[in-house]
Design a protein around this motif. Structure first.
Motif, short mmCIF file in Angstrom:
data_model
loop_
_atom_site.label_atom_id
_atom_site.label_comp_id
_atom_site.label_asym_id
_atom_site.label_seq_id
_atom_site.Cartn_x
_atom_site.Cartn_y
_atom_site.Cartn_z
N PHE A 1 0.81 -1.22 0.00
CA PHE A 1 0.00 0.00 0.00
C PHE A 1 0.85 1.27 0.00
O PHE A 1 0.33 2.37 0.22
N SER B 1 2.16 -8.84 -4.28
CA SER B 1 1.02 -8.68 -3.38
C SER B 1 1.04 -9.79 -2.34
O SER B 1 1.62 -10.86 -2.56
N GLN C 1 -7.40 -3.61 -3.14
CA GLN C 1 -6.46 -2.57 -2.70
C GLN C 1 -7.16 -1.54 -1.80
O GLN C 1 -6.93 -0.32 -1.91
#
Length: 451
Positions: free
Chosen positions: A259, A402, A318
């Motif tokens: 992030f 990820s 996300q």
């Protein structure tokens, strides 16, 4: 009770008259200073989860390097739990608390010396390995406190002891947040902890006791290793404590890498999950005292699976807010499960003692003997879950950039933990119709639902 120096020669917490007269006061005093030492140990074990936040591009480490570093720190902390467990019986609980607290100076001073840009990755790995000894303090502390308290109080006492230690994780993260916010560096953080380690060792020396009744019993270790429940509980502890310590090391790194949070932004939230997970651990132990650890553990794994499913969705979308809330919720559930699983351990061996026909002091001694010996093995194997979590994140970020793939693996693990808990401790044995008994008669299945 008779005593000689700092050694208590006779100790019987199951005797209510003794417990009310002097035992509870002494046990609570030892619990207090055990928590302090274990708290500092957890802080030093997990300090690299904080130090890697300071290590920006000038240190030359990739995200994969940082996950490898924290994985190895976790690994050492898991392995040393086995010898730390038996050190209590060799040196005495008070004596070993002093020694193990003082040993924390080694990784702290070493990290203080090398923490600067230009230090090689191999040096960081070596110093990180030294920090792993902080993970051993948990095992010796839990073994020691297990011997001080009666069975009816173990869930609360072990939960408080472990929770007070676990809270060392968010405390060092909070201190790091304050230092980062003030523009300080990692050496300021490390320098603050050096005198605290000395204080913890001195207070343990002045205020704790050794129990002569806890003798070095290699036979207990062998019996515990042969008992299938030791390994079943080790697996369940991977799901609870392995998750707690693994996520404690990884949370900040995931926020940074997935992030794009800055070290300060990550530090603002990373402490919340470990803090709540630590505070609720005694609640998990108390609930297990009241309703049975197996029941609490079973439904806790259901909730952990649900929280992980939300994390997968948040990771794919996300969504930082949803991800953070779900991750903090998962931390709370790991703490609850930590308390309930550790309450199960003495209960299981006490149930086996009763099934063997033991009563009173004999049953209590049998339960303490095997539960104390098994705790080191269970704590060590459970902490290996933290290694797996960091390696899973490392591979997931290398493969896809990820953490989603890692969370899918964790969801599958919690499903297996649920199934094992139900099959081993809550599944009711089939009832034979009348007249179908066959010889030789099998031993009755022990009920573990209340443990």
């Amino acid at each position: 009770m008779t005593a000689r120096g700092r050694w208590i020669l006779q100790w019987d917490p199951e005797d209510e008259a003794f417990w009310n007269r002097t035992g509870e006061r002494i046990a609570r005093r030892n619990l207090l200073f055990s928590v302090l030492s274990e708290h500092i140990g957890f802080s030093m074990w997990t300090m690299w989860s904080v130090l890697v936040l300071f290590m920006d591009t000038e240190y030359g480490l990739t995200p994969a390097d940082k996950f490898l570093l924290t994985s190895l720190v976790t690994l050492v902390g898991a392995v040393v739990r086995v010898p730390y467990t038996f050190a209590v019986a060799i040196f005495g609980g008070r004596n070993w608390t002093v020694i193990s607290a003082a040993l924390l100076l080694v990784p702290t001073v070493a990290a203080f010396a090398v923490m600067e840009p230009g230090t090689s990755f191999s040096t960081f790995l070596l110093v990180g390995l030294l920090a792993g000894i902080g993970g051993g303090n948990f095992a010796s502390s839990m073994t020691n406190i297990n011997a001080f308290f009666p069975l009816r109080k173990k869930g609360w006492a072990l939960g408080l002891n472990a929770g007070g230690g676990n809270i060392g994780v968010p405390v060092i993260q909070l201190v790091a947040l304050a230092i980062i916010g003030a523009g300080g560096g990692p050496r300021v953080l490390l320098g603050l902890y050096i005198p605290l380690i000395v204080v913890a060792a001195v207070l343990a020396a002045l205020s704790m006791d050794n129990l002569a009744t806890v003798k070095n019993d290699t036979g207990a270790a062998k019996d515990a290793a042969r008992d299938p429940h030791t390994w079943i509980m080790s697996f369940l502890y991977i799901g609870t404590f392995g998750s707690f310590i693994g996520y404690s090391f990884a949370f900040g790194q995931v926020l940074q890498n997935q992030f794009d949070r800055t070290p300060l932004e990550a530090a603002y939230v990373t402490f919340i999950g470990p803090l709540l997970g630590s505070l609720i651990r005694p609640v998990g132990g108390s609930l297990a005292d009241r309703y049975g650890g197996a029941r609490i553990t079973l439904w806790n794994f259901v909730a952990m699976g649900a929280a992980t499913a939300v994390l997968i969705a948040a990771s794919m979308r996300q969504s930082l807010v949803l991800f953070t809330v779900a991750f903090v919720g998962l931390f709370v559930l790991t703490g609850l499960g930590n308390g309930s699983t550790y309450k199960m351990i003495p209960g299981i061996f006490q149930a086996k003692a009763r099934a063997l026909g033991l009563q009173g002091d004999a049953a209590a001694a049998y339960g303490r003997r095997l539960s104390g010996a098994s705790m080191g093995l269970i704590g060590a194997v459970g902490a290996l879950g933290g290694v797996g979590i960091n390696l899973a994140f490392r591979q997931s970020f290398l493969s896809s950039g990820s953490g989603t793939g890692a969370f899918v693996a964790f969801l599958a693990c919690y499903a297996v933990c649920f199934a094992v808990t139900w099959a081993a401790y809550l599944r009711r044995p089939a009832v034979r119709p009348a007249g179908t008994d066959t010889a030789p008669r099998e031993k009755p299945q022990i009920s573990y639902a209340e443990v």
